[in-house]
Write a protein that holds these residues in place. Sequence first.
Motif, mmCIF file in Angstrom:
data_model
loop_
_atom_site.group_PDB
_atom_site.id
_atom_site.type_symbol
_atom_site.label_atom_id
_atom_site.label_comp_id
_atom_site.label_asym_id
_atom_site.label_seq_id
_atom_site.Cartn_x
_atom_site.Cartn_y
_atom_site.Cartn_z
ATOM 1 N N LEU B 188 0.976 -1.330 -0.226
ATOM 2 C CA LEU B 188 0.098 -0.116 0.321
ATOM 3 C C LEU B 188 1.044 1.293 0.048
ATOM 4 O O LEU B 188 2.030 1.254 0.354
ATOM 5 C CB LEU B 188 -0.836 0.337 1.255
ATOM 6 C CG LEU B 188 -1.931 -1.161 1.753
ATOM 7 C CD1 LEU B 188 -2.365 -0.832 2.470
ATOM 8 C CD2 LEU B 188 -3.214 -1.168 0.545
ATOM 9 N N ASP B 189 0.413 2.449 -0.107
ATOM 10 C CA ASP B 189 1.265 3.527 -0.533
ATOM 11 C C ASP B 189 0.769 4.714 0.231
ATOM 12 O O ASP B 189 0.211 5.544 0.504
ATOM 13 C CB ASP B 189 0.532 3.775 -1.847
ATOM 14 C CG ASP B 189 1.418 5.257 -1.925
ATOM 15 O OD1 ASP B 189 2.775 5.683 -1.667
ATOM 16 O OD2 ASP B 189 1.471 6.232 -2.897
ATOM 17 N N LEU B 190 1.702 3.707 1.419
ATOM 18 C CA LEU B 190 1.590 4.369 2.984
ATOM 19 C C LEU B 190 2.114 5.928 2.991
ATOM 20 O O LEU B 190 1.742 6.740 2.957
ATOM 21 C CB LEU B 190 2.385 3.793 4.071
ATOM 22 C CG LEU B 190 1.558 1.930 4.101
ATOM 23 C CD1 LEU B 190 1.922 1.871 5.444
ATOM 24 C CD2 LEU B 190 -0.401 2.063 4.724
ATOM 25 N N ARG B 191 3.503 6.202 1.855
ATOM 26 C CA ARG B 191 3.459 7.594 1.902
ATOM 27 C C ARG B 191 2.532 8.399 1.501
ATOM 28 O O ARG B 191 2.595 9.141 1.845
ATOM 29 C CB ARG B 191 4.932 7.155 1.035
ATOM 30 C CG ARG B 191 5.655 8.549 0.564
ATOM 31 C CD ARG B 191 5.563 8.309 -1.740
ATOM 32 N NE ARG B 191 4.592 7.560 -1.780
ATOM 33 C CZ ARG B 191 4.274 8.875 -2.689
ATOM 34 N NH1 ARG B 191 4.208 10.181 -2.450
ATOM 35 N NH2 ARG B 191 2.622 8.457 -3.163
ATOM 36 N N ARG C 158 -1.681 7.605 -8.989
ATOM 37 C CA ARG C 158 -1.624 7.716 -7.552
ATOM 38 C C ARG C 158 -1.864 10.015 -7.589
ATOM 39 O O ARG C 158 -2.647 10.363 -6.915
ATOM 40 C CB ARG C 158 -1.443 7.310 -6.962
ATOM 41 C CG ARG C 158 0.639 8.200 -6.456
ATOM 42 C CD ARG C 158 1.184 7.393 -6.472
ATOM 43 N NE ARG C 158 2.740 8.113 -6.173
ATOM 44 C CZ ARG C 158 3.978 7.159 -6.201
ATOM 45 N NH1 ARG C 158 3.763 6.307 -5.985
ATOM 46 N NH2 ARG C 158 4.890 7.692 -6.047
ATOM 47 N N LYS C 191 -5.408 7.033 -1.703
ATOM 48 C CA LYS C 191 -3.642 6.553 -1.749
ATOM 49 C C LYS C 191 -3.417 5.413 -1.582
ATOM 50 O O LYS C 191 -3.114 4.791 -1.448
ATOM 51 C CB LYS C 191 -2.902 7.716 -0.796
ATOM 52 C CG LYS C 191 -2.557 8.839 -1.173
ATOM 53 C CD LYS C 191 -1.954 9.299 -2.715
ATOM 54 C CE LYS C 191 -1.798 10.893 -3.102
ATOM 55 N NZ LYS C 191 -2.302 11.261 -3.913
ATOM 56 N N LEU C 192 -4.602 5.285 -0.040
ATOM 57 C CA LEU C 192 -4.553 3.915 0.417
ATOM 58 C C LEU C 192 -4.943 2.883 -0.738
ATOM 59 O O LEU C 192 -5.079 1.202 -1.284
ATOM 60 C CB LEU C 192 -5.022 3.592 1.783
ATOM 61 C CG LEU C 192 -4.463 4.539 3.046
ATOM 62 C CD1 LEU C 192 -5.455 4.136 3.702
ATOM 63 C CD2 LEU C 192 -3.099 3.876 2.664
ATOM 64 N N VAL C 194 -5.568 2.901 -3.886
ATOM 65 C CA VAL C 194 -5.135 3.007 -5.307
ATOM 66 C C VAL C 194 -3.353 2.222 -4.955
ATOM 67 O O VAL C 194 -2.887 1.968 -4.597
ATOM 68 C CB VAL C 194 -4.275 4.823 -5.601
ATOM 69 C CG1 VAL C 194 -3.513 3.956 -7.385
ATOM 70 C CG2 VAL C 194 -5.521 5.536 -6.790
ATOM 71 N N GLY C 195 -4.048 0.854 -6.634
ATOM 72 C CA GLY C 195 -3.319 -0.481 -6.194
ATOM 73 C C GLY C 195 -3.444 -1.282 -5.063
ATOM 74 O O GLY C 195 -2.274 -2.312 -4.541
ATOM 75 N N SER C 196 -4.211 -1.116 -3.974
ATOM 76 C CA SER C 196 -4.922 -1.831 -3.350
ATOM 77 C C SER C 196 -5.367 -3.284 -3.606
ATOM 78 O O SER C 196 -6.042 -4.271 -2.616
ATOM 79 C CB SER C 196 -5.835 -1.073 -2.278
ATOM 80 O OG SER C 196 -6.705 -1.395 -2.627
ATOM 81 N N MET C 410 0.118 -1.801 7.123
ATOM 82 C CA MET C 410 -0.756 -2.216 6.584
ATOM 83 C C MET C 410 -1.812 -3.469 7.254
ATOM 84 O O MET C 410 -2.736 -3.596 6.045
ATOM 85 C CB MET C 410 0.454 -3.112 4.996
ATOM 86 C CG MET C 410 0.815 -1.847 4.109
ATOM 87 S SD MET C 410 2.204 -2.782 3.236
ATOM 88 C CE MET C 410 2.834 -1.314 2.524
ATOM 89 N N LEU C 428 -2.614 -9.209 -1.847
ATOM 90 C CA LEU C 428 -2.174 -7.738 -1.790
ATOM 91 C C LEU C 428 -0.485 -7.930 -1.217
ATOM 92 O O LEU C 428 -0.471 -9.608 -1.168
ATOM 93 C CB LEU C 428 -2.527 -6.926 -0.857
ATOM 94 C CG LEU C 428 -2.230 -5.572 -1.048
ATOM 95 C CD1 LEU C 428 -2.354 -4.673 -2.544
ATOM 96 C CD2 LEU C 428 -2.798 -4.822 -0.120
#
Lengths: 432, 479, 432
Positions: B188-191, C158, C191-192, C194-196, C410, C428
Amino acid sequence: MAGQEQPRQAPGFDQLDPFNLRKAQSCIHCGLCLEHCPTYRETGNEAASPRGRIYLMRAVAGGRMGMTQAFVDQMYLCLDCRACESACPSGVPYGQLVEAARGQIERNRRRPWWQSRLRQLVYAQLLPSPALLALAFWPARFYLALARRWPVERLLPSRLRALSELLPREIGAPFWPAHYQQVPAQGQARRRLAFFSGCVMSFALPDVHRVTLQVLARAGCAVETPPEQTCCGALAVHAGERGIARALARRNIAVFEKLGVDQVVVNSAGCGAMLKEYGELLARDHQYAERAHRFAHQVKDVSEVLFELPRPPMRPLPVKVAYDEPCHLQHGQRISAQPKQLLQEVPGLELVKLPGADRCCGSAGIYNLTQPAMSQRLLAQKVQAVQDSGAQVVATGNPGCILQIRRGLRQAGSPIPVVHPVELLDQAQRGT
Amino acid sequence: MDHTKLISDLIRVVGQGAVLYRPEELLVYEADGHTIDKAAPRAIVLPSSTEQVSQVLRYLHQTGIPFVPRGAGTGLSGGSLALENGVVVCTARMRRILEVDIPNLRAVVEPGVANIRLSQEVGHGYAYAPDPSSQAACSIGGNVAENSGGPHCLKHGFTTNHVLGVELVLPEGEVVMLGGKAEEYPGLDLRGFVIGSEGTLGVVTKVMVRLVRVPEAVKTLLAVFDTVDSATRTVSDIIAAGVIPSALEMMDHVVIQAVERSPVAAGYPLDAAAVLLIELDGPPEGFDWEMAQVREICQRHQAREVRVAKDDKERALLWRGRKHAIGAVGALATAFYTQDGVIPRKRLPELLALVADVAKRYQLTIGNVFHAGDGNLHPLIVYDANDGDAPRRVQQAGGEIMAACVAAGGSLSGEHGIGLEKREYMPLLFSGADLAAMAQARAAFNPDGRCNPGKVFPTSTGCGEVGAITKPGVLPAVA
Amino acid sequence: MAVATTSQLAQRLGAIVSARHTLADEAARPYAIDGLVPQAVAFPGSVGELCELLRLAQQDKLAVCPWGGGTEISFGNLPERLDLVIALPRLNQLLDHQPEDLIATAQAGMTLHTFQAHLGVHNQFLPLDPPCPERATLGGMAAASSSGLLRLRYGLPRDLIIRMVVAGAGGTLSASGAKVVKNVAGFDMAKLYVGSLGALGIITEMTFRVRPRPLARRSALARFSQLEAARSMALAVIHSELLPEALEILSPRTLGNEAWGVLALFGGGPEIVAAHAKRFIDRAGAAGAQAAEEVSAGELLLEQARRPDGGVAAVLAQASVPLTGVAPVLAVAEQLGAQQSCTIWSAAHFGSGAVLVAADGPEPALGQLLLALRQSAVGQGGSLVLRRAPEGVKRQVDVWGEVTGGLTVMRRLKENFDPQRILSPGRLAGGL
């Protein structure tokens, strides 16, 4: 010297010389000053920043707290370099505020009798009197002669050692204004000026004065140096001794008024900034307020004057120079371009980039004596920057900075000399 | 917990001189750039390394003490105020630029580095793009917390687009590296989530940023208008025409007057109703078309004058006025409050009319200086700090403007953050479910809520209900 | 499990979305994920229906995977379980387009191609160009964080999503962001998501920042005999004043040629585009290119850069590394291909540090190759993920590799958002 004494207990400022709360309130707490403040950068403590100090002043003025020891400490940890003023979008006159706060502190706290006496002696008697200064410098010369041969410096107590380290290694004959009352212009006389020679500089850096008069003469200025003039009062103001400073200011105004010249030229940034603020200092003196304003407007730094006049011929001076901005020139008087431009016009002279040239060297009047630790940290950064810059000479237009940076370089074992910009101009003009 | 013990324990971690606890020092930290609300911390810690931050947070976790991260304290939403009598963990001593990696267009810095210093030290035609107006002082760590923008984010993006990695110390003391020098990492994009989280997820201790090449050429224009309306219509037409200026800023009459009377006078015409500062950047070959478009649109809206800065010096002067405008306006009175609502750009004319109306009704002076190209308003409300009733009027006026921004399809904040200041307005923009999801996400980082409590989320639960915001400052006992 | 049989499940799903929009048994086979066939597939026609499906799933603890266009469905770990696929093609409405504000909102099931067609009416576009836009949906693109060449200039999904609505595990809708280009109110939840890969919720609606279409576009290709020369050309372009929309390195096999290609796409005003394309060609000449010219069939080459193998290879890996790591990873890929007797097609979105390596060969050899290639990417400070791979390979090689930072957080996020582990369980990174 910002002593360990007990503050007075009653909170708030006194009304004898009322603190200008409105000016303090023009600070909107935006924080743009922070990065420009040397003591904030060093400590990360916001109480040691301009907006933090103003916040404390406002708290005292508003009766939220008294002039506690922590308050006193912060007011005196400030270098009064006024870098924050250049950065301030709201135009807060920070220097005036911190000086007023110091005035409040000094009026309202008890110092041990010997300290009060010593302050009185230094600010009201020694500095204003060339004769006493000469007397004081006499043992200094003797001491230096001694120090050149034996490592006596190491034997001194720390404050005295700091003072000793600041002394130039060679001191020329003192500059006695009486000997230079009238210096005629060379060639066509373009301007009639009066020269402000101040106090310590006539003894510590007398040759800079002599050179300044010659450079002015070559630029077509007839210069008078009134012997009755006295110390500008800057050191007294920094120390919170505003009463003493006002007395000195009145005397200087009276002396220079009589000459009827267009401008009063000064080669010390610290003195120049003070003289230009006489209007503020005497604002509540009905007799002097207007005269002080008029006088303040006549005061010009030597670089301002030279910048406006045609340049005499110069021979090449192939040297790499780092120009360090004196705080009281750059921030106190907003003069930065002129001295650099004058130096740049010297054929062969290369101005090298000095990172942090706009940052205080830690001299700040007698700050290097009262706050030696912080002063040393700032000086070390300056010395490092100079050494990294590839410069062969450092030029800076304030006696305190010259002595401070010289001391730092000497301690670091660097042979790089530190001079006043007029000395470089003089060299190029004389072609030696 | 015993205060003396707390202080001595903290000193054991970070050393003498890196813990501030004298009442006068606490007082100084009771506000940041937002001065309406005040809350003094019980101590300030100035760590010098990630390790120290981690140890401090571990200690605070064990003792159950809340804390708030703080950078330079230039924020405008009270985000760094220590509510619940917490400890301030300030990054002011973490100010090293650790690495400048030009080939990879990256730099690694500590959070206390001032935004402007990074670009200055990188040099050689490279820069860090986000340039908030407080860039001379604000810290990169603070920028990460707020996802700061600035005039040039219109074209070049926000902090979130330029920060690729952060080292974060979680509220329990664990150090995690999120992202890095590459653009993407697994998981996940935690950044991205941490950027803009207003210091509620932990303390950022390292930041990896993207460097960009300085544009090949820049043109700065000043367009002068006789009505605010024509200026705002020009803005929406420029965007609609497909021209993307690198900056498109507006200043109204109040601001022009203030700037010109301040030490940062920029030469804006004193009698103008509004000026637009328009900047184009990129390859010089592109300027002809863009300039022609901009000029044509300005003229269509009766611009009185379109001035092009002829050199870098004039350009810097025009910008100097803009960058210092908030301070200049602030100096008009003894206190000021700035807002940060965003609206769709085509709604600018009506929103500015509303702001003028609000000013009249609440008898306040409101200046407008803002990122018009983004639709990001900054009404600056100046008032007399010594007038007891003013803060109430100011907040009511501010509330009305904020509600209008949301009603126009916009947002509460474009770059200053919600912080303490706007938290009660959040229900205007978000439903209970929206906020619950956000709170769930926060809890994954900050399970017991000790990290920056009282920020971002409303304390009242009712939709649209706006509670009293002002909390009396906790006045430390000063001898 | 409350639902005993597949037909019972299909019935209950039919009650929500109607039987017409439900598939079960054999009919669900095309919706297998990594060989795991779901019991049923439901096609909700409204967000309400979608939420209801999720409520049902939660009640019955059904493992759910969302399905957009299926173009990236192979991306992710082998699912732990799979009961229900929720396919979104019917949620395909354009909800809002504000051309004068450069923003547009659409439902997640709309294909990228359709979205672009809507925007194109106003001469605008969404600057995201993953492969297969006719099938790829907006939601799928976001959930898999798919990108193409244009990310160099415009960023990743993102960076372009400004508002997002998501249906959570219990069927609760929540939104974040706002329909304005600049906004920091509330947490950036998008942001969370996207890509999850749907592990935290199913995206239903997004607002994007869109752009005016460039007035002109040109592409140019330079061919180099050695990768090293191509690399140094590409690096020089990135550090030059040229502003390509995309800058690619194509391997000889991808290019169908003996040479390495450096492909640049320029978009913008016609003068800029022409000037920059010419400067690119001149630079290539000076850098020792075998040939450098504008290419008229640019779109074909661009497609090769997006899908070096044209979609035929068994495995597609994507490395993400700092710029200086791109060429080493490309070189290692070629080397490993030769060693392991695998066929390699590679291409790099150079300026973004993204390296695509497609490979064909026997599964054990592919496994070896991917592990070594990952080692190379990690050694360069980056990572490598498998965007497409057969089950056999996935069993040998973790799809994601090691999650270096924040796995604890996460896991907690997954627990907080999906305590029953019914959303894309296991797919994931870190087995979330």
